[in-house]
Every structure is written in structure tokens, then in C-alpha cells.
Design an enzyme around this catalytic site. Structure first.
Site, PDB file in Angstrom:
ATOM      1  N   ARG A 123       5.078  -1.384  -8.835  1.00  0.00           N
ATOM      2  CA  ARG A 123       6.472  -1.492  -9.275  1.00  0.00           C
ATOM      3  C   ARG A 123       6.476  -1.779 -10.766  1.00  0.00           C
ATOM      4  NH1 ARG A 123       9.028  -6.315  -7.166  1.00  0.00           N
ATOM      5  NH2 ARG A 123       8.891  -7.046  -9.292  1.00  0.00           N
ATOM      6  N   GLU A 148       6.809  -5.605 -17.138  1.00  0.00           N
ATOM      7  CA  GLU A 148       5.424  -5.627 -16.646  1.00  0.00           C
ATOM      8  C   GLU A 148       5.262  -4.530 -15.607  1.00  0.00           C
ATOM      9  OE1 GLU A 148       4.134  -8.720 -14.018  1.00  0.00           O
ATOM     10  OE2 GLU A 148       6.061  -8.868 -13.027  1.00  0.00           O
ATOM     11  N   ASN A 164       3.536  -4.083 -11.959  1.00  0.00           N
ATOM     12  CA  ASN A 164       2.913  -4.811 -10.847  1.00  0.00           C
ATOM     13  C   ASN A 164       2.019  -3.884 -10.039  1.00  0.00           C
ATOM     14  OD1 ASN A 164       4.492  -7.502 -10.892  1.00  0.00           O
ATOM     15  ND2 ASN A 164       6.094  -5.953 -11.016  1.00  0.00           N
ATOM     16  N   SER A 219       6.834  -6.502  -4.332  1.00  0.00           N
ATOM     17  CA  SER A 219       7.643  -6.844  -3.162  1.00  0.00           C
ATOM     18  C   SER A 219       9.102  -6.413  -3.303  1.00  0.00           C
ATOM     19  CB  SER A 219       7.538  -8.339  -2.888  1.00  0.00           C
ATOM     20  OG  SER A 219       8.078  -9.039  -3.972  1.00  0.00           O
ATOM     21  N   LYS A 263      -1.298  -8.749 -17.687  1.00  0.00           N
ATOM     22  CA  LYS A 263      -0.518  -8.700 -18.927  1.00  0.00           C
ATOM     23  C   LYS A 263      -1.402  -8.378 -20.126  1.00  0.00           C
ATOM     24  CE  LYS A 263       2.938 -10.783 -16.486  1.00  0.00           C
ATOM     25  NZ  LYS A 263       2.749 -11.180 -15.102  1.00  0.00           N
ATOM     26  N   LYS A 283       3.244 -15.094 -22.728  1.00  0.00           N
ATOM     27  CA  LYS A 283       2.862 -14.921 -21.323  1.00  0.00           C
ATOM     28  C   LYS A 283       1.400 -15.201 -21.053  1.00  0.00           C
ATOM     29  CE  LYS A 283       6.214 -11.306 -20.311  1.00  0.00           C
ATOM     30  NZ  LYS A 283       6.416 -10.077 -19.505  1.00  0.00           N
ATOM     31  N   GLU A 319       0.979 -14.123 -12.289  1.00  0.00           N
ATOM     32  CA  GLU A 319       1.985 -13.328 -11.590  1.00  0.00           C
ATOM     33  C   GLU A 319       2.837 -14.260 -10.748  1.00  0.00           C
ATOM     34  OE1 GLU A 319       2.212 -10.055 -11.932  1.00  0.00           O
ATOM     35  OE2 GLU A 319       0.415  -9.933 -13.164  1.00  0.00           O
ATOM     36  N   GLY A 320       4.032 -13.793 -10.407  1.00  0.00           N
ATOM     37  CA  GLY A 320       4.820 -14.509  -9.404  1.00  0.00           C
ATOM     38  C   GLY A 320       5.980 -15.302  -9.967  1.00  0.00           C
ATOM     39  N   ARG A 372      17.256  -6.711  -9.772  1.00  0.00           N
ATOM     40  CA  ARG A 372      17.440  -8.160  -9.606  1.00  0.00           C
ATOM     41  C   ARG A 372      18.385  -8.644 -10.696  1.00  0.00           C
ATOM     42  NH1 ARG A 372      11.289  -9.809  -9.820  1.00  0.00           N
ATOM     43  NH2 ARG A 372      11.395  -8.094 -11.299  1.00  0.00           N
TER      44      ARG A 372
HETATM   45  P1  ADP Z   1       5.672 -12.340 -13.486  1.00  0.00           P
HETATM   46  O1  ADP Z   1       4.373 -11.670 -13.254  1.00  0.00           O
HETATM   47  O2  ADP Z   1       5.623 -13.821 -13.380  1.00  0.00           O
HETATM   48  O3  ADP Z   1       6.773 -11.710 -12.675  1.00  0.00           O
HETATM   49  P2  ADP Z   1       7.054 -11.204 -15.786  1.00  0.00           P
HETATM   50  O4  ADP Z   1       6.380 -10.557 -16.946  1.00  0.00           O
HETATM   51  O5  ADP Z   1       7.755 -10.277 -14.859  1.00  0.00           O
HETATM   52  O6  ADP Z   1       5.973 -12.089 -15.035  1.00  0.00           O
HETATM   53  O7  ADP Z   1       8.083 -12.294 -16.333  1.00  0.00           O
HETATM   54  C1  ADP Z   1       8.922 -13.042 -15.473  1.00  0.00           C
HETATM   55  C2  ADP Z   1      10.377 -12.895 -15.883  1.00  0.00           C
HETATM   56  O8  ADP Z   1      10.546 -13.309 -17.237  1.00  0.00           O
HETATM   57  C3  ADP Z   1      10.918 -11.467 -15.845  1.00  0.00           C
HETATM   58  O9  ADP Z   1      11.363 -11.125 -14.568  1.00  0.00           O
HETATM   59  C4  ADP Z   1      12.039 -11.503 -16.873  1.00  0.00           C
HETATM   60  O10 ADP Z   1      13.221 -12.053 -16.314  1.00  0.00           O
HETATM   61  C5  ADP Z   1      11.509 -12.495 -17.910  1.00  0.00           C
HETATM   62  N1  ADP Z   1      10.813 -11.748 -18.990  1.00  0.00           N
HETATM   63  C6  ADP Z   1       9.511 -11.402 -19.020  1.00  0.00           C
HETATM   64  N2  ADP Z   1       9.223 -10.725 -20.143  1.00  0.00           N
HETATM   65  C7  ADP Z   1      10.359 -10.608 -20.837  1.00  0.00           C
HETATM   66  C8  ADP Z   1      10.703 -10.020 -22.096  1.00  0.00           C
HETATM   67  N3  ADP Z   1       9.797  -9.414 -22.858  1.00  0.00           N
HETATM   68  N4  ADP Z   1      11.986 -10.116 -22.509  1.00  0.00           N
HETATM   69  C9  ADP Z   1      12.911 -10.755 -21.756  1.00  0.00           C
HETATM   70  N5  ADP Z   1      12.660 -11.337 -20.574  1.00  0.00           N
HETATM   71  C10 ADP Z   1      11.392 -11.275 -20.104  1.00  0.00           C
HETATM   72 MG    MG Z   2       7.677  -9.918 -12.848  1.00  0.00          MG
END
Ligand code: ADP
Ligand code: MG
Length: 432
Positions: free
Chosen positions: A78, A94, A96, A101, A261, A324, A328-329, A407
């Protein structure tokens, strides 16, 4: 109400999904690249380090399977995006590659919004795109099971879940689809259960059998992406056993590492994506979805003026960036003052982090329903596009865009997870 998105950009995100699937497959196949790129991060992130060790420890068994023509690869990915208001583009948050899920519950959201569109004159059903996750995800798992030998020898799918799994009602639809569409049975097991009861026949071609004597065709992971999923050595032993087996794994350790990442950031460096995606137009199309990403390895900060400038800018304007770790999660990123303080402190341990441009999605006014209560607030939305991929040796069996997820969270929340408690499920509403 569903979230308005520009149709052209949405359809482009669907169109590139097979390219992202292919990218994961190509990156995962280059283990020297994975080791070289993740090595410095692994020094400060023991979880990534442990995955790399598992990759190395299973190399011989995997090579033997490949030579015997028994390598079956299954991807259920995803790719997550936010619509960036300043540029008008969907930028990738990102990609996945493990436990992607909510595909199934998202298809139910599509049904809910289609029903609402049938009742409310101002919602047009044709603006709610088709969402085939309920068919595509089980079909991909079944294609992998058949490539492993389900039709000839029978067997089961093992869904690897967390103890006390909370997301079972999304997962159950996959089990139902596997049974109804393919007469494939699913057994739900934790890594601990697998360690205690599964047997690997190393001499006999890598078949894993359960206590019932049934062979496993596919290990489909909905756990195993976070350090807490491995509370003891037993869970790591289970992961290694799975990796050595002739079952299809969704994902392999290499696929999981390709979805980190750090790899996302490295692919964005000039020329790196292009090593894996040979067609210039395809690579350019993928780059349309890349946000600004920077390594925080002190070596890169010292030698690359672009990186040093981004770090300096992030210290003065932390609200324009996200920091970051290799996790994950949900709930792991650093923002604002915490981001600034961590960057200022500096040091080698920052090798295990990446710096990312903050994507700035447009705010909407929405009604959210959670736990039977509704509330109205200013919200931001995140789009996910699912991709499925199945390869048997050099034979590509399937590579598709397989549906979507939206979401929506209140605009005051930084993180976006539904299971993590930050967001609700939603649907896209395509505007021309
Ligand atoms: P995880 O693997 O924990 O899901 P993500 O990279 O998806 O990590 O980051 C978690 C959440 O943080 C995302 O769902 C989003 O809401 C917010 N986020 C992550 N990166 C960005 C970004 N570059 N700009 C704005 N919001 C972000
Ligand atoms: Mg995410």
C-alpha cells in the site's frame, strides 16, 4: 461524507502502482544495495539490524530454492499519499510492504458511501471509484499458493497475527475471500505459535508443516513489523524458519527491508531510483510522487551541501519537516520542538532517522463517526493505493493496482493511524 480529490491525480496514483510493485521487487533482489544502504542505520537500530542478519542467515537456503525453480514472491503493498496543496500533487508518505492493512474494511466504506449516494441527491455514485480489495487481495494470495503447489498437494495459508490481535475484522474478510473464491483455508498463528509447533523439512525442499500435518503454502504477515512483535528469540527463530521455507512469504525479509523509510529516502537521491527502474519515463513518473527526503547520516550531512542546508532549514523551521525513525505502525515520528532538539543534538544515532518534507494537505470540514459518536471538525486525509504482485521465478503472474483506502484525521493530529487511534476510514470522491 467522502473526501474530494482531483480525478486526474487519483487515477495517476492508481496507474503507477504496478511500477511501485516492480520497484519493490527490484530493490529487494539487490541484497548488496539493501545491506549497504541500511548498514549505518542498523548500527543504531537493532530491529533493522536483526532483519539484515536474518537476510544473511537465510541466503543459502533461499538461493537453493531459487535454483530449484521454487521461488514464489507475493507482494500486497500500500503506497500512502497526501495531496500536497502547494504543488497540487499526491506526494508519497511511505510505501508499506508488510501488513498493509484496512483493504477490506475500506471496501466496506466504499459500499457505505455508495449507499449514501443512492439516498442523497448531491452525491454522485460515479464519483466513488471501484475498490476491488475484497477480490484482489485473496486472489493474489491464492495465485501464490497455487504457484507453490496448492492445487497438486493441498495446504493452508498461515496468517501471522499479533497476540490479542485487534485488527481481526479487517483480516477476516481475506480469510473469507480465500475460502469462498479459492477453497483455501487460513490458519491464524502468532510468531510464538509458529516457533512452538511448525516444522521445517530442510532436507526435503523447505516444506513447513503444521501440527495437523498440513503443509503451508503462504505465510501472510499481519504482524512482525515492529520490535514488540519479537519479545523473545523464539519469534526470531520463527521468522527465520518462514524465510527458509518454500512457502510464499508476504513479505520476505528483503521486501520488508525494501519498504523501510531509509530505502525510501535513498531511492529519492539523484540516479538511485533510475538504477532500479530502467525506463526513463517510468522513473520520471514515479518521481512525480516523491517528497523531499534527506539522509541524516553524519557523513552525508558533512559532505552533501543539499543535506546540510535541509538540516539547517529544519532547525529554523521545524514545522516544514517530519523526522522519521525506522519504524512502522504509527506514532513514531518527531515533529516541531522535538524534531528541532533531536537534529540539534546530532550524532551518529541520527543515521537511523530520515528527514522528510512536511506534506501540506488541504483542510476539509468533516463529520467523523467513532465509537457511535459523531463530531464535526477540520480534517486532513491520507490516500493509500493497494498493489498486488506475484512472481514465480522469472514468471510474472500478477502485477496490479488493487484498490484504495482513505483515512481522515482531525487537522490538529500529526499522525494518521486508524488502529493507532488517530483517524477514521473514509472514501475518495473524484472531482474533474
Ligand atoms: P508509519 O510507518 O508509522 O505509518 P508514516 O510514514 O506513515 O509511518 O507516518 C505516520 C503518519 O504521520 C502518516 O500517516 C501521516 O499522517 C504523518 N506523516 C508522515 N509523513 C508525513 C509528511 N511527510 N508530511 C505530513 N505528514 C506526514
Ligand atoms: Mg503509515
Amino acid at each position: 461524507m467522502p473526501v474530494p480529490y482531483p480525478r486526474g491525480r487519483f487515477e495517476l496514483a492508481q496507474q503507477v502502482m504496478p511500477l511501485f510493485n516492480g520497484l519493490v521487487d527490484a530493490v529487494a533482489a539487490d541484497e548488496a544495495y539493501l545491506e549497504g544502504t541500511l548498514g549505518p542505520a542498523a548500527l543504531y537500530d537493532t530491529f533493522t539490524g536483526r532483519l539484515l542478519k536474518t537476510l544473511q542467515a537465510t541466503r543459502a537456503a533461499r538461493a537453493a530454492l531459487r535454483e530449484a525453480g521454487r521461488e514464489v514472491v507475493l507482494g500486497v503493498h500500500r503506497s500512502d499519499y497526501m495531496l500536497d496543496e502547494p504543488s497540487g500533487k499526491f506526494l508519497q508518505v511511505e510505501l508499506n510492504t508488510i501488513a498493509s492493512s484496512f483493504g477490506c474494511l475500506s471496501a466496506l466504506m466504499t459500499r457505505l458511501h455508495l449507499y449514501m449516494a443512492s439516498r442523497l441527491p448531491f452525491l454522485e455514485p460515479s464519483r466513488l471509484p471501484a475498490n476491488p480489495t475484497l477480490e484482489h487481495i485473496p486472489d493474489a494470495i491464492a495465485a501464490a499458493a497455487n504457484a507453490v503447489g496448492f492445487r497438486e498437494e493441498g495446504g493452508v495459508v498461515v496468517m501471522v497475527v499479533q497476540p490479542g490481535e485487534r485488527n481481526a475484522y479487517d483480516q477476516q474478510w481475506i480469510q473469507l475471500g480465500l475460502w469462498e473464491r479459492h477453497r483455501l483455508r487460513t490458519v491464524r498463528m502468532t510468531l510464538g505459535d509458529i516457533a512452538a509447533t511448525a516444522k521445517l523439512d530442510e532436507a526435503g525442499g523447505g516444506t513447513v508443516t503444521l501440527q495437523t500435518g498440513e503443509p503451508v503454502c503462504v505465510f501472510y504477515f499481519r504482524a512482525g513489523y515492529t520490535p514488540t512483535d519479537y519479545p523473545s528469540e523464539a519469534e526470531w527463530a520463527a521468522r527465520k524458519l518462514i524465510e527458509q521455507s518454500n512457502a510464499a512469504k508476504c513479505p520476505t525479509v528483503a521486501y520488508q527491508l525494501a519498504g523501510t523509510k531509509k530505502i525510501q529516502q535513498d531511492l529519492a537521491r539523484p540516479g538511485v531510483l533510475e538504477k532500479f527502474i530502467r525506463d526513463d519515463r517510468d522513473a520520471a513518473l514515479l518521481r512525480e510522487f516523491f517528497a523531499g527526503l534527506w539522509s541524516l547520516d553524519p557523513k552525508d550531512v558533512a559532505t552533501d551541501p543539499g543535506v546540510a542546508a535541509a538540516v539547517a532549514d529544519a532547525i529554523s523551521r521545524p514545522e516544514a519537516y517530519v523526522l522519521k525513525p525506522q519504524r512502522e505502525g504509527g506514532g513514531n515520528n518527531l515533529y516541531g520542538e522535538e524534531l528541532r532538539d533531536t537534529l540539534k543534538a546530532g550524532g551518529e544515532r541520527l543515521s537511523a532517522y530520515i528527514l522528510m518534507q512536511r506534506i501540506l494537505p488541504p483542510a476539509n470540514r468533516s463529520v467523523l463517526v467513532r465509537n457511535g459518536q459523531w463530531s464535526e471538525s477540520e480534517t486532513l486525509s491520507e490516500l493509500g493505493i493497494y498493489g498486488t504482485f506475484v512472481r514465480h521465478g522469472n514468471n510474472l503472474l500478477l502485477n496490479e493496482q488493487s484498490g484504495h483506502l482513505v483515512r481522515t484525521k482531525t487537522s490538529t493530529s500529526n499522525e494518521g493511524g486508524v488502529a493507532a487511534g488517530f483517524a477514521v476510514l473514509d472514501s475518495p470522491y473524484l472531482l474533474d
